[in-house]
Scaffold this motif. Sequence first.
Motif, PDB file in Angstrom:
ATOM      1  N   ARG A 205       7.752 -10.172  -0.180  1.00  0.00           N
ATOM      2  CA  ARG A 205       6.791  -9.096  -0.437  1.00  0.00           C
ATOM      3  C   ARG A 205       6.231  -8.557   0.875  1.00  0.00           C
ATOM      4  O   ARG A 205       6.024  -7.340   1.032  1.00  0.00           O
ATOM      5  N   ARG A 209       6.562  -4.668   2.256  1.00  0.00           N
ATOM      6  CA  ARG A 209       5.446  -3.791   2.634  1.00  0.00           C
ATOM      7  C   ARG A 209       5.644  -3.179   4.006  1.00  0.00           C
ATOM      8  O   ARG A 209       5.168  -2.080   4.274  1.00  0.00           O
ATOM      9  N   THR A 210       6.335  -3.909   4.889  1.00  0.00           N
ATOM     10  CA  THR A 210       6.529  -3.418   6.256  1.00  0.00           C
ATOM     11  C   THR A 210       7.925  -2.854   6.478  1.00  0.00           C
ATOM     12  O   THR A 210       8.305  -2.554   7.602  1.00  0.00           O
TER      13      THR A 210
END
Length: 424
Positions: A205, A209-210
Amino acid sequence: MARHARNAVPALGLRANAAQFSLLVAVNALVGGMVGQQQTVLPLLATEEFGLTGFTFIFTYVAAFGVTKAIANYFAGMLSDRYGRKPVLLGGWLFAVPVPLMLIFAPDWGWVIAANVLLGINQGLTWSTTVVMKIDLVGARQRGLAMGLNEAAGYGAVAVSSLLAGYLAGQYGLRPAPFLLGLFYTALALLLSGVFVRETRGHARLESRTHVPRADGIHDHLHEDLTGRQILVQASLREPALSSASLAGLVNNLNFGLAWGLFPLLFATAGLPAAQIGLLFALYPGVWGAGQLATGALSDRIGRKHLITAGMALQAAALAVIAASDGFAGWAAGTVLLGAGTAMVYPTLLAVVGDVAHPAWRGRAVGIYRVWRDLGYAAGAILGGITADLLGLHAAVWAAAVLSAATAAVVAARMYETLPPRTG
């Protein structure tokens, strides 16, 4: 303090996750050991204790293993994306519990096939999950190294267990001594996986996100919200790198499946004792396992495509050497070369999948790739068995050599370089 550490924000990278990564390497070694305990012994058990002579019938246990492992790979990817990695890992080890006992007490060949169905489920769930967990932990920069370490542990354990099982069979008979190894491996793996392994889905996760798309736009069509069916189509047919990796993986494991069922019988034609047959068979996964310590990291530096192409070509040459030989020296040279070619390919293909797949559906992408790759076990068993029955053992090896050479050509023509461009 313990609760704070458990709830800490995850960090990506091999150094930041060294303890968990090392633990997962150890668990995957135990996964490989479950295969190695039987590879040298079962073909000899088929002929000496059960009186089987038809190669196609003998290879049914390899086909049963390959098909069930392939199916389990798919569910491992789907379930690990949905429910987490650790529950799938633990469930996979529960399927291994009865396997050694079934092999020890098998009254007929049907029991051996049934044991390999359970072993295939065990291998698909546990190996796929440890692969995904390691990719989760290390992030984008060290995928090749991570896969090299993972596969080196697994196939190094295959080699060591094959050698040890051959020794035990020579000293104490084909049953039960070699299969006591599996009882020990299963008990230790359940302890490590249940008590010490931690969930890694949080790392995926974080990477999601990055996640930054490639500047060259190559992966623009592989966005975060692909459906399961879209992932299957891309990984199997449409996406050039993913589908080429699936083909190369299938042929690579076709060679392994053929070697598993056929090599001990081929080596026995020269009258070699069980210990020497075990040594010859151990050379293949031994070089394969050790070589991945270098080739996985090398693919992080020089790229994936050319390493895969050269590795498939080297496998073709190695199989030609084995097919043309009829004694220990030639077979030893061929198995060493086959192990080297496989080491160039195996971790690099997994790195390709990690390069291309979005973190949100990474588990499913790895699972689908491994479905195709592990169907190679069954394809190798069927091809090897039918060809050996019709044309002889050497002809079956020649057929695998031709397929490996053709696959090298397909990868060279179709796959693009997937190693992310270096920034900074």
